[in-house]
Scaffold this motif. Structure first.
Motif, PDB file in Angstrom:
ATOM      1  N   TYR A 666       0.850  -1.185   0.000  1.00 10.20           N
ATOM      2  CA  TYR A 666       0.000   0.000   0.000  1.00 10.20           C
ATOM      3  C   TYR A 666       0.887   1.236   0.000  1.00 10.20           C
ATOM      4  CZ  TYR A 666      -3.982  -2.966   1.231  1.00 10.20           C
ATOM      5  OH  TYR A 666      -4.964  -3.922   1.232  1.00 10.20           O
ATOM      6  N   ASN A 667       0.312   2.326  -0.469  1.00  7.94           N
ATOM      7  CA  ASN A 667       0.961   3.633  -0.345  1.00  7.94           C
ATOM      8  C   ASN A 667       0.310   4.398   0.805  1.00  7.94           C
ATOM      9  OD1 ASN A 667       2.678   3.244  -2.531  1.00  7.94           O
ATOM     10  ND2 ASN A 667       1.231   4.129  -4.003  1.00  7.94           N
ATOM     11  N   LEU A 668       1.131   4.971   1.646  1.00  2.59           N
ATOM     12  CA  LEU A 668       0.646   5.856   2.706  1.00  2.59           C
ATOM     13  C   LEU A 668       0.869   7.286   2.233  1.00  2.59           C
ATOM     14  CD1 LEU A 668      -0.387   6.298   5.631  1.00  2.59           C
ATOM     15  CD2 LEU A 668       2.014   6.334   6.338  1.00  2.59           C
ATOM     16  N   GLN A 669      -0.205   8.049   2.156  1.00  2.00           N
ATOM     17  CA  GLN A 669      -0.109   9.417   1.653  1.00  2.00           C
ATOM     18  C   GLN A 669      -0.532  10.398   2.743  1.00  2.00           C
ATOM     19  OE1 GLN A 669      -2.806  11.479  -1.493  1.00  2.00           O
ATOM     20  NE2 GLN A 669      -1.131  10.524  -2.640  1.00  2.00           N
ATOM     21  N   GLU A 671      -0.400  14.803   3.945  1.00  2.00           N
ATOM     22  CA  GLU A 671      -0.077  16.203   3.704  1.00  2.00           C
ATOM     23  C   GLU A 671       0.287  16.819   5.048  1.00  2.00           C
ATOM     24  OE1 GLU A 671      -3.411  18.023   1.836  1.00  2.00           O
ATOM     25  OE2 GLU A 671      -3.194  16.900  -0.037  1.00  2.00           O
ATOM     26  N   THR A 701       2.874  17.322   0.139  1.00  2.00           N
ATOM     27  CA  THR A 701       2.306  15.984   0.068  1.00  2.00           C
ATOM     28  C   THR A 701       3.430  14.966   0.024  1.00  2.00           C
ATOM     29  OG1 THR A 701       0.344  16.786  -1.108  1.00  2.00           O
ATOM     30  CG2 THR A 701       0.834  14.425  -1.252  1.00  2.00           C
ATOM     31  N   PHE A 702       3.325  13.948   0.851  1.00  2.00           N
ATOM     32  CA  PHE A 702       4.341  12.894   0.920  1.00  2.00           C
ATOM     33  C   PHE A 702       3.670  11.554   0.648  1.00  2.00           C
ATOM     34  CE2 PHE A 702       5.611  16.266   3.792  1.00  2.00           C
ATOM     35  CZ  PHE A 702       6.945  16.486   3.475  1.00  2.00           C
ATOM     36  N   THR A 703       4.381  10.703  -0.066  1.00  3.70           N
ATOM     37  CA  THR A 703       3.906   9.354  -0.332  1.00  3.70           C
ATOM     38  C   THR A 703       4.959   8.364   0.131  1.00  3.70           C
ATOM     39  OG1 THR A 703       2.603  10.069  -2.251  1.00  3.70           O
ATOM     40  CG2 THR A 703       3.135   7.719  -2.082  1.00  3.70           C
ATOM     41  N   PRO A 705       5.850   4.566   0.010  1.00  3.58           N
ATOM     42  CA  PRO A 705       5.455   3.345  -0.701  1.00  3.58           C
ATOM     43  C   PRO A 705       5.763   2.088   0.125  1.00  3.58           C
ATOM     44  CG  PRO A 705       7.579   4.108  -1.504  1.00  3.58           C
ATOM     45  CD  PRO A 705       7.148   5.087  -0.451  1.00  3.58           C
ATOM     46  N   ILE A 751      -4.530   5.848   2.973  1.00  9.94           N
ATOM     47  CA  ILE A 751      -3.774   4.773   2.338  1.00  9.94           C
ATOM     48  C   ILE A 751      -4.534   4.340   1.095  1.00  9.94           C
ATOM     49  CG2 ILE A 751      -2.727   3.914   4.478  1.00  9.94           C
ATOM     50  CD1 ILE A 751      -4.805   1.658   4.417  1.00  9.94           C
ATOM     51  N   GLU A 752      -3.794   3.789   0.154  1.00  8.32           N
ATOM     52  CA  GLU A 752      -4.416   3.250  -1.057  1.00  8.32           C
ATOM     53  C   GLU A 752      -3.522   2.149  -1.591  1.00  8.32           C
ATOM     54  OE1 GLU A 752      -2.530   6.675  -3.982  1.00  8.32           O
ATOM     55  OE2 GLU A 752      -4.699   6.598  -3.633  1.00  8.32           O
ATOM     56  N   LYS A 754      -1.065   0.064  -3.750  1.00  7.51           N
ATOM     57  CA  LYS A 754      -0.034   0.495  -4.684  1.00  7.51           C
ATOM     58  C   LYS A 754      -0.369  -0.035  -6.072  1.00  7.51           C
ATOM     59  CE  LYS A 754       4.932   0.387  -5.522  1.00  7.51           C
ATOM     60  NZ  LYS A 754       6.249  -0.133  -5.068  1.00  7.51           N
TER      61      LYS A 754
END
Length: 757
Positions: A666-669, A671, A701-703, A705, A751-752, A754
């Motif tokens: 997953y990606n953790l995103q 701001e 904004t930070f992602t 991975p 989260i979303e 990847k």
């Protein structure tokens, strides 16, 4: 003619043998006659004040203090359930503080009462068993006082008075009226003292073994009743040892030859007392060991007893007033109108005080009991002297006592008065014995009767009021574990989630009727609040955060219900009345409506609303903000954009239900921005540092991975680097009055899955 034999009429015994048999039977009866007399007297005295309760035993308990009553009734219920129904350790419970569970070694559990109460529960039911146990102490406690004083005074009439002094003292009544069964059960105190003295005086091995064994047995019973009382008896044994050893030490010091022989009595006395206490401690050691483990577990809040807390200390004035519960000159009389007293249990009584002083003047050799009575009374006054609620700031010995190990558990100094009453019972008995023997035989009975009557009338509560009716609770019947609609192992979420302790006491009573696990509980030793200090998946329900735009995506009704099912909640029970004091009624209603949608209560009245939680799957990971976040702030009124500052370290729980089909990554995103200067932010998931971000004063904004999730709770920690410090707006912005310590704020966290390359 043959001789006729009478098979019905027995052959007559020789006259001498018949007389011997009659004499033996008379001797046996005379040995128990005084016991029957004492038990009969104390039974009558108990019935005189307790008959309204005895006639309504199924309705409620003798006392009227609901908080401790509910807790103690739960203890009885849980003990029976664990031993006879689930066959589990009664000192462990997952029905309180669900799902964390709790050990009950630091709880006021009173295993003696639970064991004795178990057959009474089976015979009569929970509430009658509880009432019978409490009232039986008013027969056993004076009987123990009778046996002690009869052994010392050698006079039955005087001993009957001594037993009345101890068993029907104001302290005993007061504890009954607040339903503290562990403290009401003071009956084994005089038994231990009796057999300790007899063991110390024993001159044969048989007498020593019998009396020493009984002393150890009764010390064990006191440990099983209440740690307070066991501590008091350790102190009494120390005082008795000191009183007996002091002259022996003086003789040993003065001995010119054979000092070893002079020291021998000191050694033997010490060994006897240590053996008596040690044997009981050895038998009780498994529970003592488990108690120490519970203390070391870190789950319980530290025991604060600095010796300066006056809440449960006796007031000097209180000792000289009539009891506030008295039907004639109690709180309804003018005596109490303008007083500021906090306790009714420290009253001593003028009858026994007068006779005790008379005994000290007229009878030699009683100064041990006089000195110890004064010792216990001074300790009951607490750390500083108080008169009618006014602090004098005069320091007292209790301030030093609580600094010692073991004795620092004595957080209610007023309870020391029970030991003072014991000493006064002995002195008063000697007073009655000396006074009654000044009269001819036929008047001695009148003197003893008059003394007992005056003492009883001085301290009696009159007729006990009718018990408060307990139950039934209709809503508890609806959610009962065996109702078949919702599995029995499903817990209930009771709103509001309290800070536990007093406010959870009624909920423990309800649990007796519905039999389902609950969040929270009321324990004697306060637990760390793992719901608020931890990362519980239902954190939104704890502080009743409004379902408004926040830094995490808003949950759908299905996600709310999925979280409730994930935490094994079968019902949501809403107590609107509890919000009168909390002022959060609208927030709670908003949250329930958002979570349950148009679900109709399965039960509703003026007291409670009960909702059955629909069985709903948690189809995807859901982020729940937990501890460490500042309050939500709206930074854009048009869009409703929110932000939250991180105090020192903030957590979120990424909940993955058992039905979720996990992605590989997953990606953790997020701001984020930093206040006043650039700072570093560590991203930690399940204890593993994923990345350290550099956050500037501008929103970025930070992602992150390659976030791997596991089924269940995934704890996300956002930790500003401590080396970067904090800034206070009032110190760096002209005209600002904001004194918060600010580091980093987030405006979005999600989260979303990847996406494949």
């Amino acid at each position: 003619m043959s001789e006729q034999i009478n098979f019905i009429k027995p052959a007559s015994l020789p006259k001498a043998e018949a007389n011997k048999r009659v004499q033996n039977q008379t001797t046996k009866f005379s040995k128990i006659r005084h016991h029957l007399l004492a038990l009969g007297l104390y039974t009558v005295l108990t019935l005189l004040f307790a008959w309204p309760v005895l006639m309504n035993l199924t309705q409620g308990t003798p006392g009227h203090f609901e908080i401790d009553r509910n807790q103690n009734l739960w203890n009885f219920w849980w003990f029976k359930r664990s031993l006879l129904e689930t066959f589990t350790n009664p000192y462990q419970s997952n029905f309180l503080f669900y799902p964390f569970g709790v050990t009950l070694y630091l709880h006021t559990y009173s295993p003696y009462n639970l064991l004795v109460g178990l057959p009474l529960q089976l015979l009569f039911g929970l509430i009658p068993a509880y009432g019978l146990l409490e009232l039986s102490t008013f027969i056993l406690a004076p009987y123990g006082g009778y046996l002690l004083t009869r052994y010392l005074v050698k006079d039955t009439g005087a001993a009957l008075f001594g037993g009345t002094v101890f068993g029907f003292c104001a302290y005993h009544y007061k504890e009954l009226l607040v339903d503290q069964i562990n403290l009401v059960s003071l009956q084994w105190l005089p038994f231990f003292i009796l057999f300790l003295i007899k063991a110390e005086r024993a001159t044969t091995r048989r007498a020593l073994l019998i009396n020493g064994g009984l002393a150890s047995f009764f010390f064990l019973l006191n440990m099983m009743v209440e740690f307070y009382y066991a501590t008091y008896l350790v102190m009494f044994a120390g005082l008795w040892w000191l009183w007996r050893v002091t002259p022996l030490c003086w003789q040993a010091m003065r001995a010119k030859t054979n000092k070893g022989r002079a020291v021998q009595p000191i050694r033997w006395l010490t060994m006897r007392i240590v053996a008596i206490l040690g044997l009981a401690g050895l038998i009780f050691s498994p529970i003592l060991y488990a108690t120490l483990k519970a203390i070391a577990s870190g789950r319980y809040k530290s025991l604060e007893n600095s010796g300066t807390n006056q809440i449960h200390s006796a007031d000097l004035l209180n000792m000289w007033l009539p009891p506030s519960y008295h039907p004639i000159w109690g709180e309804n009389s003018g005596i109490w109108k303008n007083l500021k007293l906090n306790s009714t249990g420290t009253l001593l009584g003028y009858v026994v005080l007068g006779l005790a002083i008379y005994a000290l003047v007229k009878v030699r050799g009683l100064w041990f009991w006089g000195v110890t009575a004064l010792f216990w009374l001074i300790l009951s006054l607490g750390p500083t002297l108080r008169i009618d609620g006014i602090e004098t700031n005069i320091p007292l010995p209790y301030r030093l006592l609580v600094k010692l190990p073991l004795f620092n558990i004595t957080r209610a100094p007023e309870r020391f008065v029970v030991m003072a009453v014991m000493s006064l019972a002995v002195l008063g008995s000697y007073g009655v014995e000396r006074l009654s023997h000044r009269f001819p035989d036929w008047r001695r009975v009148g003197v003893v009767t008059l003394a007992i009557a005056l003492l009883y009338l001085e301290l009696t509560p009159g007729f006990l009021p009718l018990p408060d009716k307990i139950g039934p609770f209709p809503f508890a019947e609806v959610i009962k574990a065996n109702n078949g609609q919702v599995p029995a192992d499903k817990a209930i979420l009771e709103i509001p989630i309290t800070k536990h302790q007093n406010y959870d006491s009624p909920r423990m009573l309800y649990q007796i009727y519905h039999g389902r696990p609950i969040i929270g509980g009321y324990l004697s030793r306060e637990l760390r609040d793992l719901y608020r200090e931890g990362d519980y998946a239902l954190f939104d329900f704890i502080d009743l955060w409004k379902d408004e735009p926040d830094i995490v995506p808003r949950k759908t009704a299905e996600e709310w219900q999925g979280l409730l099912n994930y935490t094994n909640m079968g019902y949501l029970v809403f107590y609107p009345g509890d919000f009168i004091r909390l002022n959060d009624l609208s927030a709670a209603q908003n949250l329930i409506e958002r979570a349950l949608g148009k679900t109709v209560p399965v039960y509703q009245d003026n007291f409670v609303q009960v909702y059955q939680i629909p069985p709903t799957r948690l189809e995807k990971p859901v982020i729940v903000l937990t501890q460490g976040w500042n309050n939500r702030e709206i930074i854009d009124q048009k869009t409703g954009q929110a932000q939250r500052w991180i105090a020192q370290e903030a957590h979120a729980n990424i909940v993955v239900g058992p039905e979720v089909r996990l992605e590989a990554n997953y990606n953790l995103q997020l701001e984020a921005l930093s206040f006043f200067k650039t700072r570093r932010l560590q991203i930690i998931v399940n204890g593993i540092l994923l990345q350290e971000l550099t956050v500037s004063v501008n929103l970025e904004t930070f992602t992150i991975p390659n976030l791997k999730l596991k089924p269940g709770d995934n704890i996300l920690s956002l930790r500003p680097n401590p080396a970067d410090g904090y800034s206070i707006p009032a110190e760096v912005i002209a005209g600002s009055e904001d004194t918060r310590q600010l580091r980093i704020a987030l405006t979005s966290l999600m989260i979303e899955p990847k996406q494949p390359n």
